[in-house]
Design a protein around this motif. Structure first.
Motif, mmCIF file in Angstrom:
data_model
loop_
_atom_site.group_PDB
_atom_site.id
_atom_site.type_symbol
_atom_site.label_atom_id
_atom_site.label_comp_id
_atom_site.label_asym_id
_atom_site.label_seq_id
_atom_site.Cartn_x
_atom_site.Cartn_y
_atom_site.Cartn_z
ATOM 1 N N PRO A 156 31.870 13.247 3.667
ATOM 2 C CA PRO A 156 30.896 12.531 3.274
ATOM 3 C C PRO A 156 30.808 11.344 4.482
ATOM 4 N N THR A 157 31.115 11.065 5.630
ATOM 5 C CA THR A 157 30.532 10.342 6.671
ATOM 6 C C THR A 157 30.153 10.928 7.260
ATOM 7 N N ALA A 158 30.774 13.078 8.034
ATOM 8 C CA ALA A 158 29.121 12.787 8.542
ATOM 9 C C ALA A 158 28.040 13.429 8.327
ATOM 10 N N LEU A 159 27.996 13.790 6.350
ATOM 11 C CA LEU A 159 26.682 14.010 5.662
ATOM 12 C C LEU A 159 25.934 12.905 6.146
ATOM 13 N N GLY A 160 26.410 11.463 6.209
ATOM 14 C CA GLY A 160 25.646 10.050 6.011
ATOM 15 C C GLY A 160 25.342 10.338 7.987
ATOM 16 N N TRP A 161 25.447 10.395 8.771
ATOM 17 C CA TRP A 161 25.604 11.100 10.633
ATOM 18 C C TRP A 161 24.368 11.885 9.993
ATOM 19 N N LEU A 162 23.996 12.922 9.465
ATOM 20 C CA LEU A 162 23.586 14.355 9.629
ATOM 21 C C LEU A 162 22.489 13.854 8.836
ATOM 22 N N TYR A 163 22.371 12.793 7.756
ATOM 23 C CA TYR A 163 20.314 12.763 6.813
ATOM 24 C C TYR A 163 20.008 12.006 7.966
ATOM 25 N N VAL A 164 20.526 10.512 8.826
ATOM 26 C CA VAL A 164 20.194 9.929 10.095
ATOM 27 C C VAL A 164 19.718 11.240 11.284
ATOM 28 N N ALA A 165 20.233 12.525 10.916
ATOM 29 C CA ALA A 165 19.532 13.004 12.805
ATOM 30 C C ALA A 165 18.167 13.786 12.089
ATOM 31 N N GLU A 166 18.597 14.881 10.743
ATOM 32 C CA GLU A 166 17.445 14.921 10.227
ATOM 33 C C GLU A 166 15.873 14.197 9.556
ATOM 34 N N GLY A 167 16.606 13.058 9.198
ATOM 35 C CA GLY A 167 15.168 12.037 9.173
ATOM 36 C C GLY A 167 14.444 11.796 10.552
ATOM 37 N N SER A 168 15.160 11.231 11.625
ATOM 38 C CA SER A 168 14.461 11.598 12.774
ATOM 39 C C SER A 168 13.391 12.363 13.080
ATOM 40 N N ASN A 169 14.153 13.482 12.788
ATOM 41 C CA ASN A 169 13.170 14.656 13.146
ATOM 42 C C ASN A 169 11.825 14.227 12.159
ATOM 43 N N MET A 170 12.097 14.089 10.970
ATOM 44 C CA MET A 170 11.093 13.652 10.319
ATOM 45 C C MET A 170 9.650 12.527 10.540
ATOM 46 N N GLY A 171 10.789 11.566 11.534
ATOM 47 C CA GLY A 171 9.533 10.621 12.209
ATOM 48 C C GLY A 171 9.215 11.333 13.383
ATOM 49 N N ALA A 172 9.626 12.610 13.279
ATOM 50 C CA ALA A 172 9.000 12.618 15.412
ATOM 51 C C ALA A 172 7.925 13.105 15.737
ATOM 52 N N ALA A 173 6.930 13.594 14.770
ATOM 53 C CA ALA A 173 5.426 14.028 14.644
ATOM 54 C C ALA A 173 5.239 13.016 15.678
ATOM 55 N N PHE A 174 4.702 11.853 14.827
ATOM 56 C CA PHE A 174 4.528 10.330 15.577
ATOM 57 C C PHE A 174 4.922 10.742 16.987
ATOM 58 N N LEU A 175 6.113 10.018 17.443
ATOM 59 C CA LEU A 175 6.718 10.639 18.228
ATOM 60 C C LEU A 175 6.071 11.557 19.482
ATOM 61 N N LEU A 176 5.758 12.373 18.663
ATOM 62 C CA LEU A 176 5.160 14.029 19.955
ATOM 63 C C LEU A 176 4.125 13.624 19.677
ATOM 64 N N LYS A 177 3.054 13.257 19.206
ATOM 65 C CA LYS A 177 1.934 12.705 19.197
ATOM 66 C C LYS A 177 2.312 11.532 20.859
ATOM 67 N N ALA A 178 2.111 9.980 20.678
ATOM 68 C CA ALA A 178 2.223 9.762 22.251
ATOM 69 C C ALA A 178 3.256 9.962 23.054
ATOM 70 N N ALA A 179 3.772 10.776 22.850
ATOM 71 C CA ALA A 179 4.949 11.317 24.322
ATOM 72 C C ALA A 179 4.058 12.857 24.711
ATOM 73 N N GLN A 180 3.021 13.213 24.340
ATOM 74 C CA GLN A 180 1.153 13.781 24.427
ATOM 75 C C GLN A 180 0.758 13.300 25.420
ATOM 76 N N LYS A 181 0.253 12.051 25.358
ATOM 77 C CA LYS A 181 -0.088 10.744 26.564
ATOM 78 C C LYS A 181 0.011 10.472 27.572
ATOM 79 N N ILE A 182 1.987 11.233 28.173
ATOM 80 C CA ILE A 182 1.566 10.338 29.357
ATOM 81 C C ILE A 182 1.924 11.989 29.431
ATOM 82 N N GLY A 183 1.623 12.839 28.868
ATOM 83 C CA GLY A 183 1.429 14.316 29.837
ATOM 84 C C GLY A 183 2.462 15.212 29.271
#
Length: 202
Positions: free
Chosen positions: A114-141
């Protein structure tokens, strides 16, 4: 909203939505902390962000090789991003940080599921928000092929990739005590990243 109140409100929700409801405060605090560090101001600041990512994914890297978790979660090994972060660091000629204060499961085959599932939930959720971060990263090449590989979406799309994970997460049969451990695991993961952000960005 207190955790107790959030838990009461979320009782009838699927596990993934319950986790989101209960951890919203911790998650929001983390997001604000990351953005306060201006990680996409330039490549030097971004390198600090990469180090945070490297340390967090080092924490959970062993979970992707766990047979019990692999049997419960779809394409678990394919979801691993640790090596991609290493490639991003290499692209920018940045030395990977030394791992310290690893969680107990990081170097052990004995995992509290159960503890591991909680950690993986956070890791997978961060990948959903990474679309916004990728656009920001593209601005610095940076791009999905250079420096920001770990922010790339899955071939099937971020939404479907997330939904297949949450559906599997929701379908796992857990006791009431185990449900609490999932929540505690997610909270611990968010707080771990927050601590790493403070360590790197001051």
């Amino acid at each position: 909203m207190s955790e107790a109140i959030a838990l009461e409100i979320a009782t009838d929700l699927p596990r993934s939505k319950r986790l989101k409801a209960v951890t919203t405060g911790t998650h929001d605090t983390l997001d604000k902390s990351i953005m306060a560090g201006e990680p996409f101001k330039d490549r030097e600041r971004y390198s600090l962000f990469l180090k945070v990512q490297h340390l967090f994914h080092r924490d959970i890297n062993s979970l992707y090789d766990n047979a019990q978790l692999d049997a419960l979660l779809p394409d678990l090994k394919g979801r691993r991003r640790f090596s991609l972060i290493g490639d991003d660091l290499s692209d920018l000629e940045v030395t990977a940080p030394e791992a310290v204060d690893l969680p107990a499961f990081a170097n052990s085959e004995a995992v509290d599921l159960p503890t591991a599932l909680g950690w993986l939930y956070v890791a997978e959720g961060s990948n959903m928000g990474a679309a916004f971060l990728l656009k920001a990263a593209q601005k610095i090449g940076l791009s999905e092929e250079f420096g920001a590989r770990h922010l790339a979406g899955a071939p099937e799309g971020r939404g479907l990739h997330w939904r297949t994970f949450t559906q599997a997460l929701d379908d796992i049969d857990l006791s009431e005590d185990e449900e609490g451990k999932v929540v505690a695991g997610a909270e611990a993961a968010f707080k771990r990243v927050h601590a790493l952000v403070k360590q790197m960005f001051g």
